[in-house]
Each structure stands twice: as C-alpha cells, then as structure tokens.
Design a protein around this motif. Structure first.
Motif, PDB file in Angstrom:
ATOM      1  N   ARG A 191      69.164 135.462  45.503  1.00 53.45           N
ATOM      2  CA  ARG A 191      69.725 134.206  45.012  1.00 53.45           C
ATOM      3  C   ARG A 191      69.684 134.204  43.484  1.00 53.45           C
ATOM      4  NH1 ARG A 191      67.186 129.849  43.379  1.00 53.45           N
ATOM      5  NH2 ARG A 191      65.183 130.588  44.153  1.00 53.45           N
ATOM      6  N   LEU A 219      61.112 125.892  39.787  1.00 51.26           N
ATOM      7  CA  LEU A 219      61.894 125.079  40.726  1.00 51.26           C
ATOM      8  C   LEU A 219      60.978 124.281  41.648  1.00 51.26           C
ATOM      9  CD1 LEU A 219      64.429 127.842  41.765  1.00 51.26           C
ATOM     10  CD2 LEU A 219      64.876 125.967  40.187  1.00 51.26           C
ATOM     11  N   VAL A 229      68.056 122.316  46.271  1.00 49.15           N
ATOM     12  CA  VAL A 229      67.502 123.668  46.132  1.00 49.15           C
ATOM     13  C   VAL A 229      66.342 123.878  47.111  1.00 49.15           C
ATOM     14  CG1 VAL A 229      65.748 123.240  44.343  1.00 49.15           C
ATOM     15  CG2 VAL A 229      66.886 125.444  44.455  1.00 49.15           C
ATOM     16  N   TYR A 275      71.831 125.656  43.279  1.00 44.93           N
ATOM     17  CA  TYR A 275      71.392 126.957  43.761  1.00 44.93           C
ATOM     18  C   TYR A 275      70.080 127.421  43.126  1.00 44.93           C
ATOM     19  CZ  TYR A 275      76.251 126.586  45.105  1.00 44.93           C
ATOM     20  OH  TYR A 275      77.430 126.125  45.613  1.00 44.93           O
ATOM     21  N   GLY A 276      69.450 126.591  42.344  1.00 52.44           N
ATOM     22  CA  GLY A 276      68.182 126.959  41.733  1.00 52.44           C
ATOM     23  C   GLY A 276      68.308 128.163  40.819  1.00 52.44           C
ATOM     24  N   ARG A 326      66.066 135.782  42.587  1.00 54.74           N
ATOM     25  CA  ARG A 326      64.944 135.603  43.515  1.00 54.74           C
ATOM     26  C   ARG A 326      65.390 136.072  44.900  1.00 54.74           C
ATOM     27  NH1 ARG A 326      60.111 134.062  40.881  1.00 54.74           N
ATOM     28  NH2 ARG A 326      60.533 132.484  39.325  1.00 54.74           N
ATOM     29  N   ILE A 327      64.523 136.810  45.587  1.00 54.89           N
ATOM     30  CA  ILE A 327      64.923 137.392  46.867  1.00 54.89           C
ATOM     31  C   ILE A 327      64.182 136.712  48.010  1.00 54.89           C
ATOM     32  CG2 ILE A 327      65.378 139.551  48.078  1.00 54.89           C
ATOM     33  CD1 ILE A 327      66.394 139.399  45.117  1.00 54.89           C
ATOM     34  N   HIS A 328      64.898 135.892  48.755  1.00 58.96           N
ATOM     35  CA  HIS A 328      64.322 135.210  49.911  1.00 58.96           C
ATOM     36  C   HIS A 328      64.506 136.077  51.153  1.00 58.96           C
ATOM     37  CE1 HIS A 328      64.262 131.077  48.001  1.00 58.96           C
ATOM     38  NE2 HIS A 328      65.017 131.754  47.156  1.00 58.96           N
ATOM     39  N   PHE A 333      67.881 137.719  51.333  1.00 61.19           N
ATOM     40  CA  PHE A 333      68.867 136.840  50.709  1.00 61.19           C
ATOM     41  C   PHE A 333      68.602 136.718  49.210  1.00 61.19           C
ATOM     42  CE2 PHE A 333      70.583 132.756  49.510  1.00 61.19           C
ATOM     43  CZ  PHE A 333      71.759 132.650  50.231  1.00 61.19           C
ATOM     44  N   TYR A 360      66.417 126.227  50.162  1.00 59.50           N
ATOM     45  CA  TYR A 360      66.060 127.645  50.102  1.00 59.50           C
ATOM     46  C   TYR A 360      64.550 127.839  50.241  1.00 59.50           C
ATOM     47  CZ  TYR A 360      70.832 128.286  48.534  1.00 59.50           C
ATOM     48  OH  TYR A 360      72.201 128.282  48.465  1.00 59.50           O
ATOM     49  N   HIS A 372      66.011 117.379  46.004  1.00 59.17           N
ATOM     50  CA  HIS A 372      67.013 118.268  45.431  1.00 59.17           C
ATOM     51  C   HIS A 372      67.406 119.323  46.463  1.00 59.17           C
ATOM     52  CE1 HIS A 372      68.885 121.135  42.718  1.00 59.17           C
ATOM     53  NE2 HIS A 372      68.866 120.229  41.767  1.00 59.17           N
ATOM     54  N   ASP A 385      59.918 135.212  54.606  1.00 59.66           N
ATOM     55  CA  ASP A 385      59.066 135.552  53.468  1.00 59.66           C
ATOM     56  C   ASP A 385      59.545 134.785  52.249  1.00 59.66           C
ATOM     57  OD1 ASP A 385      57.406 137.386  54.694  1.00 59.66           O
ATOM     58  OD2 ASP A 385      58.900 138.983  54.489  1.00 59.66           O
ATOM     59  N   PRO A 386      58.618 134.216  51.472  1.00 55.62           N
ATOM     60  CA  PRO A 386      59.035 133.530  50.246  1.00 55.62           C
ATOM     61  C   PRO A 386      59.395 134.553  49.168  1.00 55.62           C
ATOM     62  CG  PRO A 386      56.651 133.509  50.425  1.00 55.62           C
ATOM     63  CD  PRO A 386      57.161 134.179  51.665  1.00 55.62           C
ATOM     64  N   PRO A 387      60.236 134.170  48.209  1.00 51.02           N
ATOM     65  CA  PRO A 387      60.630 135.107  47.153  1.00 51.02           C
ATOM     66  C   PRO A 387      59.525 135.349  46.139  1.00 51.02           C
ATOM     67  CG  PRO A 387      61.684 132.995  46.834  1.00 51.02           C
ATOM     68  CD  PRO A 387      60.938 132.890  48.111  1.00 51.02           C
ATOM     69  N   HIS A 388      58.553 134.462  46.076  1.00 52.25           N
ATOM     70  CA  HIS A 388      57.455 134.632  45.125  1.00 52.25           C
ATOM     71  C   HIS A 388      56.223 134.001  45.739  1.00 52.25           C
ATOM     72  CE1 HIS A 388      58.891 130.576  44.071  1.00 52.25           C
ATOM     73  NE2 HIS A 388      60.078 131.134  44.030  1.00 52.25           N
TER      74      HIS A 388
END
Ligand code: SF4
Ligand code: SF4
Lengths: 252, 315
Positions: free
Chosen positions: A79, B233, B306, A126-127, A60-62, A77, B309, B304, B224-227
């Motif tokens: 991950r 999660l 996580v 770290y998910g 996943r790219i943050h 980032f 992030y 949690h 920006d969020p990854p999705h």
C-alpha cells in the motif's frame, strides 16, 4: 498551486500484481533506503531500536486472508500513494506544498514550503502520507521522481526503487494514460481495479487481482469413506486420555 | 480520529469569540446595545482575545509554525486556507468597529457598515472552519451537511451565553438577551441531537473488501500487520472510542453544554442583579466545559477509512 491540473500529459503510476506478491517487504525496505537520501530526505526514524519505533515509510505491506476453505487465499497487499487523478490531499493543502504535476501526474510535497499541518494525511483515504516528526513536514511516495528522470543512472535503472527491488516482478511501472503501454495492456487483460472506487479519487495505480486457482479434488474423499485405520490412529490411548484429563483439571 | 488538544481549544475558543463578536456587531448596529466605552472595551477584548488565542493555539501543532503565512495562499481550493484568510479579514472591520465603539462611542454611519461586515466575516470564518472537517470524504462522520450548522450554532450559543454575562456585569442586561441565548442553545441542541441520531443510524458503506478489492474471494480479514509498532496513521487516525463511553460523554455534553446554561439563564429572568451575574458566570463555565467535551467527542467519534487496512471491517 493546490488546484488540480485539468489533465496531465502522462499518468505515471504503478500496477501491483496481488497474484504474485509474496509479502517479502523488499520494495518497502528499498523505498526507505532510496528515499531517505532522495527527494523526501530524510525519512527520520524515532526510537528505531527501542520499544516504540516509528517514523515515515512510504510503502507498507499488509497481509490479508480472503475467503475460507479451498477458495480462501492469503493475499499480500503493498500500500502506497496511488497518485490519484482527483486527490483531495492536494486540494486541502493550505500552502501549495502539495501539488500534482501537470506533465506526468505525480503527486508531490514540497518539503521547503510544507507547514506540517497534517490535513493532507486526513484527506488521503489510502494512508499514503506519513508525517515526519523530526523534519516537521509530510512525507509520501514520490514515484522516485529522482530516479525515473535521472540521467546519471543507467537507463534500465530509471524506474522506482520498489519496482527494481521486487524479486517476484509483482510491481510494474509505466504510463497508465497511454492505452498502448505495457501497464495499460496488463491492466486491461487482468482486469486491474481501483481501491475504494466509491470515494471518487480515481487512483492512477491499479491492483491486479489474485488469479482463481483450479483446485484438484480428485484425491479428496468424503468423510464417510475414510480408511478405518485413520480413525484408529486418532482414537486416544489411555495415556492420552489421562493427559487430556490432567490438562483440563489444571487449566480450569 | 485522535483528538488534538490545540485544535479542540482553537475551534471552541474562536467559535465562542466569533459568536460574541457577531452578536456585538449586529446588536450594536441595531442600536440594541449601548455604544459605551467600557462595555465595548470588555466585549471586544474578550471576543478578539478568544479568537486570537484560538488562532495562536492552532499554530502550535504545526511542524513549521514559522511558515504559517504560506497558509494564506491556497484559498482557491483549501478550506483551511480560506479560514486563515477570512480570520485575518475579520480583524479589519471588527478593529475599526471597536475603535468607533470604544473611542468615539458610536455605532452609526461608517461604524454601522463595519458592524455588518464584522457579522458577515464572523459567520464566514466559522463556516470555513467547519468546512475543513465537513469536506473530508475520508471521514463519514464529518462529511455531512450537519457539521457546518452545528459549528455555527454552537459558536452563536456559546457567544450568547458570554454576552449575557457581560451585560449583567455592566448593569445593562435586558430580558431579550436571555431569549437570544436560549433560542441559540435550543437550536444547537436540536442540531446536535440530529447529528447523534445520524451517527447511530448511518450505514457503513466503506468496507475492507472495497479497500482491498478482494470481495470475490469472500470475507477479508487482516493476517499480518505491515509493521509491529503503531505508526503515524495509527496514532493520528486509529483512535476509536467505545460506544458506551461515547454515549456517556454525549449525556455530559447534553447537560453541561445545553441544559445547565439554559436553566441558569432562565433563572436570571426571575432573579436578575447580583444573583443573575453568578448564574450567568456559572452558565459560561458550564457551556465552555460542555463545548470542549462536544468537540473532543466530535474527533473521538470520527472514523477514518484508512482503518479499513488496519482491521476495521466497515466504516
Ligand atoms: S493516494 Fe493519497 S496521497 Fe496519494 S494522491 Fe491519492 S489521496 Fe493523495
Ligand atoms: S502537511 Fe504540508 S503538504 Fe500537507 S496539507 Fe499541510 S502544508 Fe500541505
């Protein structure tokens, strides 16, 4: 067996250069493409074109902002699983489906024995583990175990799909247990670091920090010395004042 | 953490079951409870029923329940596996004890040994349930020494409330049963208050800077969020309860799980008999409701790492 190997022969892993990652998501897409047909197949998507698309992705790219002003940065980032040396995701697994390979340190889930209890995903800080709802088992990065040892691929392609795909060369793959490997050297030189080191999982994957840039301030002038015409341009005209007034009235 | 109903039901139901089983075994072994057939039948049916119902429900949230037998294999490292193994072990001495109690109407000699084994394995099973949560370094609200005693004493307290109801129903009630229940309730209450105080005052040592390693640039925040839609999660671990809701629910736990059952049981001391039976029944309902809210809150209050992030600054 979910007890950890006392030591692993190699420590295969990734080094991710946050200085050059541009956040294009090519690695994540390539990962999904390879792995939905590889060891972890399938990576099932649910409602993929609807309002609530979800399904496992192993990378996943943050994008984060760090700092303010000229010293501030946008940092992309990526991950994914860090193939930790002391991963609780493995030791909590009740079935032995999660394991760390003694030969190269890769952390894997056996999809034939996983019961889908999800506890390993709770234990990963770290998910890196995502549950596959349709397959009923846990999915995670395999470090492309089905590429890196694959004799059917040309030698140059025997690297993880994400590393192959990265257009900027921000991802490196190698043996972090060998101090003379290229990845170990670059980590040493660039002061690569661990994520959440205080938890003690000892990730194998390392992140290279963004370089601090020299900022050329020779053209910058203090505010008081600005040329007069700039202020003149910015002083509102009568028309602008009217629209400004109208805008305030209408939005109250 | 997202509160999963099957897990809430499992931990509270099996907790009360093991609490009752533990008390039956110990008090039976000490000769404080009569080794009488129908009382034994009711007691073991309720205790083992609650345990088995809970265990069964815990397999509902599995992706592959048909493979659950594999979960008995990794007891060397996994508390979840240990819990499964111990739960199965507990059936052996408790089953033998139940046969002695119900069929032969005795709790002496070999049955006595079985009673002590039952008590031991009941405690060990509840302890390993608690350790599944307490061993997770990723969730600071669970990774602390208060979680196992809270689980143990809540199991004992809910089991003791049930025991009072049973003893009244069979006309064998004695004042010491109320004393045991009130003592267990107060001990659980003290631990729970201490746990909530810990939640209110603990320092948030995991930060987004540590999660990303970008501290050198200054404060870190998501851009920006990854999705674009919530993923596994976010659904599983992103659940966060507002502080004020949490505090309101804590008050409900306080009244339902502890104060109401303790007061109702105290009333029995004054008015045993038919009224006492109703009071004990109400105490059972109150403590069951209260402990379910308590367990729901244990999940809802848990954060949690996580989430660092995904926008949380510190956990
Ligand atoms: S990153 Fe998470 S899933 Fe990967 S080895 Fe570490 S703890 Fe396990
Ligand atoms: S979800 Fe599968 S791999 Fe993860 S802990 Fe449970 S059985 Fe093990």
């Amino acid at each position: 067996m979910t007890t950890l190997p006392p030591a692993t022969g190699k420590k295969l892993g990734l080094v991710i250069d946050l200085d050059i990652c541009v956040g294009c998501h090519a690695c994540a897409v390539s990962c999904k493409e390879w792995n939905t047909g590889g060891y972890s197949a399938p990576l099932s998507d649910i409602d993929a074109y609807g309002n609530d698309p979800h399904g496992p992705w192993l990378n996943r790219i943050h994008s984060f902002e760090a700092g303010d002003g000229t010293g501030g940065r946008t940092v992309h980032f990526p991950r994914s699983c860090l193939h930790c040396e002391e991963p609780d995701c493995v030791t909590v697994c009740p079935t032995g489906a999660s394991y760390k390979r003694s030969e190269d340190g890769i952390v894997l889930v056996n999809p034939d024995t996983c019961i889908g209890c999800k506890l390993c995903s709770w234990a990963c800080p770290y998910g890196a583990r995502e549950y596959d709802q349709s397959h009923g088992v846990m999915k995670k990065c395999t470090l492309c175990v089905d590429r890196i040892y694959n004799d059917n691929l040309p030698e140059a392609d025997r690297v993880p799909a994400c590393v192959m795909a990265c257009p900027t060369g921000a991802r490196h793959f190698g043996d972090l247990g060998d101090p003379d490997s290229i990845v170990s050297k670059v980590v040493k030189e660039r002061e690569g670091y661990d994520l959440l080191p205080e938890l003690g999982y000892r990730p194998v994957n390392k992140y290279l920090p963004p370089r601090t840039r020299e900022v050329d301030r020779s053209h910058a002038k203090p505010a008081g010395e600005r040329p007069a015409q700039i202020d003149a341009v910015h002083a509102p005209t009568a028309v602008e004042k009217f629209f400004g007034w109208a805008d305030r009235m209408l939005s109250d | 953490m997202h509160p999963a109903y099957s897990v809430i039901f499992f931990t509270t139901s099996s907790g009360a079951g093991y609490g009752l089983l533990f008390l039956l075994a110990i008090l039976g072994a000490l000769g404080l409870l009569p080794a009488e057939r129908w009382f034994g039948l009711a007691g073991f049916a309720i205790a083992l029923g609650l345990i088995s119902g809970g265990l069964l429900s815990s397999t509902f949230h599995l992706g592959h329940p048909e493979r659950s037998w594999r979960a008995f294999s990794q007891w060397r490292s996994s508390w979840l596996s240990r819990e499964g193994v111990l739960a199965v072990f507990t059936y052996v001495p408790s089953g033998v004890l139940a046969i002695g109690w119900i069929y032969f109407e005795t709790t002496s000699s070999v049955w006595n040994l079985m009673a002590w084994l039952t008590a031991f394995f009941s405690v060990a099973t509840v302890y390993s349930t608690a350790m599944i949560y307490a061993s997770l370094k990723t969730i600071p609200q669970w990774h602390n020494g208060l979680v196992p005693p809270v689980f143990l004493f809540l199991a004992l307290a809910t089991g003791a409330v049930l025991l009072n109801f049973l003893m009244l129903a069979f006309g064998i009630w004695q004042a010491w049963a109320v004393m045991i229940a009130i003592a267990a309730l107060l001990a659980a209450l003290a631990l729970k208050l201490k746990y909530w105080a810990f939640l209110n005052t603990r320092s948030r040592e995991h930060t987004v800077e540590s999660a990303t390693g970008l501290k050198q640039f200054g404060n870190v925040r998501p851009l920006d969020p990854p999705h674009t839609a919530p993923n596994y999660l976010n659904k599983e671990m992103g659940y966060a309860i507002a502080r004020r809701h949490s505090e309101r629910l804590r008050r409900h736990v306080l009244t339902l799980c502890f104060i109401t059952p303790a007061l109702l049981l105290a009333l029995i001391l004054v008015l045993p008999g038919m009224f006492g039976l109703f009071a004990a029944g109400a105490a059972v309902i109150a403590s069951a409701t209260g402990v379910v809210i308590e367990r729901w809150l244990l999940f809802a209050d848990a954060e949690h790492v996580v989430n660092l992030y995904y926008g949380r600054e510190a956990i």
